[in-house]
Design a protein around this motif. Sequence first.
Motif, PDB file in Angstrom:
ATOM      1  N   UNK A  89      14.949  31.212  65.207  1.00 34.77           N
ATOM      2  CA  UNK A  89      14.629  31.723  63.878  1.00 34.77           C
ATOM      3  C   UNK A  89      15.745  32.611  63.351  1.00 34.77           C
ATOM      4  N   UNK A  90      16.297  33.459  64.197  1.00 35.61           N
ATOM      5  CA  UNK A  90      17.339  34.375  63.737  1.00 35.61           C
ATOM      6  C   UNK A  90      18.527  33.624  63.136  1.00 35.61           C
ATOM      7  N   UNK A  91      18.950  32.556  63.759  1.00 38.13           N
ATOM      8  CA  UNK A  91      20.054  31.763  63.226  1.00 38.13           C
ATOM      9  C   UNK A  91      19.698  31.097  61.910  1.00 38.13           C
ATOM     10  N   UNK A  92      18.472  30.605  61.811  1.00 37.60           N
ATOM     11  CA  UNK A  92      18.040  29.991  60.553  1.00 37.60           C
ATOM     12  C   UNK A  92      17.948  31.029  59.440  1.00 37.60           C
ATOM     13  N   UNK A  93      17.518  32.238  59.770  1.00 36.31           N
ATOM     14  CA  UNK A  93      17.479  33.302  58.762  1.00 36.31           C
ATOM     15  C   UNK A  93      18.885  33.642  58.274  1.00 36.31           C
ATOM     16  N   UNK A  94      19.823  33.672  59.189  1.00 40.48           N
ATOM     17  CA  UNK A  94      21.215  33.944  58.820  1.00 40.48           C
ATOM     18  C   UNK A  94      21.733  32.865  57.864  1.00 40.48           C
ATOM     19  N   UNK A  95      21.443  31.606  58.166  1.00 39.27           N
ATOM     20  CA  UNK A  95      21.892  30.503  57.318  1.00 39.27           C
ATOM     21  C   UNK A  95      21.187  30.516  55.960  1.00 39.27           C
ATOM     22  N   UNK A  96      19.914  30.915  55.941  1.00 40.38           N
ATOM     23  CA  UNK A  96      19.206  31.053  54.658  1.00 40.38           C
ATOM     24  C   UNK A  96      19.863  32.156  53.823  1.00 40.38           C
ATOM     25  N   UNK A  97      20.229  33.237  54.481  1.00 37.40           N
ATOM     26  CA  UNK A  97      20.916  34.324  53.778  1.00 37.40           C
ATOM     27  C   UNK A  97      22.249  33.868  53.211  1.00 37.40           C
ATOM     28  N   UNK A  98      22.983  33.061  53.971  1.00 45.62           N
ATOM     29  CA  UNK A  98      24.268  32.535  53.492  1.00 45.62           C
ATOM     30  C   UNK A  98      24.074  31.622  52.283  1.00 45.62           C
ATOM     31  N   UNK A  99      23.081  30.749  52.341  1.00 43.48           N
ATOM     32  CA  UNK A  99      22.808  29.857  51.212  1.00 43.48           C
ATOM     33  C   UNK A  99      22.393  30.665  49.986  1.00 43.48           C
ATOM     34  N   UNK A 100      21.596  31.706  50.199  1.00 44.48           N
ATOM     35  CA  UNK A 100      21.163  32.563  49.083  1.00 44.48           C
ATOM     36  C   UNK A 100      22.362  33.247  48.448  1.00 44.48           C
ATOM     37  N   UNK A 101      23.250  33.765  49.263  1.00 48.73           N
ATOM     38  CA  UNK A 101      24.425  34.445  48.722  1.00 48.73           C
ATOM     39  C   UNK A 101      25.318  33.467  47.961  1.00 48.73           C
ATOM     40  N   UNK A 102      25.488  32.274  48.494  1.00 49.47           N
ATOM     41  CA  UNK A 102      26.300  31.265  47.806  1.00 49.47           C
ATOM     42  C   UNK A 102      25.676  30.864  46.471  1.00 49.47           C
ATOM     43  N   UNK A 103      24.346  30.883  46.403  1.00 52.19           N
ATOM     44  CA  UNK A 103      23.665  30.619  45.140  1.00 52.19           C
ATOM     45  C   UNK A 103      24.000  31.729  44.131  1.00 52.19           C
ATOM     46  N   UNK A 104      24.074  32.951  44.619  1.00 53.33           N
ATOM     47  CA  UNK A 104      24.449  34.078  43.761  1.00 53.33           C
ATOM     48  C   UNK A 104      25.888  33.905  43.260  1.00 53.33           C
ATOM     49  N   UNK A 105      26.774  33.448  44.119  1.00 50.72           N
ATOM     50  CA  UNK A 105      28.166  33.233  43.716  1.00 50.72           C
ATOM     51  C   UNK A 105      28.224  32.257  42.535  1.00 50.72           C
ATOM     52  N   UNK A 106      27.451  31.194  42.606  1.00 48.25           N
ATOM     53  CA  UNK A 106      27.404  30.233  41.497  1.00 48.25           C
ATOM     54  C   UNK A 106      26.775  30.895  40.265  1.00 48.25           C
ATOM     55  N   UNK A 107      25.679  31.614  40.464  1.00 46.92           N
ATOM     56  CA  UNK A 107      24.969  32.238  39.342  1.00 46.92           C
ATOM     57  C   UNK A 107      25.847  33.238  38.604  1.00 46.92           C
ATOM     58  N   UNK A 108      26.709  33.939  39.311  1.00 49.53           N
ATOM     59  CA  UNK A 108      27.586  34.934  38.685  1.00 49.53           C
ATOM     60  C   UNK A 108      28.552  34.306  37.673  1.00 49.53           C
ATOM     61  N   UNK A 109      28.795  33.020  37.798  1.00 46.24           N
ATOM     62  CA  UNK A 109      29.664  32.338  36.840  1.00 46.24           C
ATOM     63  C   UNK A 109      28.968  32.128  35.496  1.00 46.24           C
ATOM     64  N   UNK A 110      27.624  32.159  35.522  1.00 42.78           N
ATOM     65  CA  UNK A 110      26.861  31.809  34.321  1.00 42.78           C
ATOM     66  C   UNK A 110      25.939  32.928  33.827  1.00 42.78           C
TER      67      UNK A 110
END
Length: 182
Positions: free
Chosen positions: A52-73
């Motif tokens: 679970x800990x590894x999956x949570x880390x990867x979910x956090x990474x995907x969430x942050x990358x979504x923010x990176x895209x959102x910051x463009x718009x």
Amino acid sequence: MRLVQRSSFASFIMILMILAGTLIGSHNSLSAMRNAASAIFSMGAQGDGIGIQGDLRERGNAAYNMVVIARKYLPEENQLIQNVLASKNALDTASSVREKATANRDLTTAVRDLYDVLNGMDLRSPDTGYPQSLYTDFRSRGDTISHDPYNQAAAGFNQVLSGFPAGMLGGLTGIQRLELFE
């Protein structure tokens, strides 16, 4: 009279040794069981680090990358962006299983809300399919977590600890129940 006193003292010492041995042995056994079940959270059932800990880390990474895209718009102070960042930070700083589960639920809501807005926007290339890809990965990790064997192992340990004599001996030696990821 001395023989009786020595015999009573020896009996008392023997009883103390039996009690101490029982408590120490119980603590060691229950502690080993608890540690084995607890390790599944971070190390996975096979000890390969897929838990679970590894999956949570990867979910956090995907969430942050979504923010990176959102910051463009969207502007940085946009509440959806701030909700994702706050939820990710809560997940990153959570120390207990219960805190991580709560932060994960909050992050799920925040990411879904941000994705819904991004999905309705006219994104420029190469951003066009990226939010969908990130959201799919994010949800996939959530699905993997829902099938992880940690909760089953933790519940099994908790059941052992609630039985007799483990419950009594565990209480006397400081062994705690495991939190479920729910």
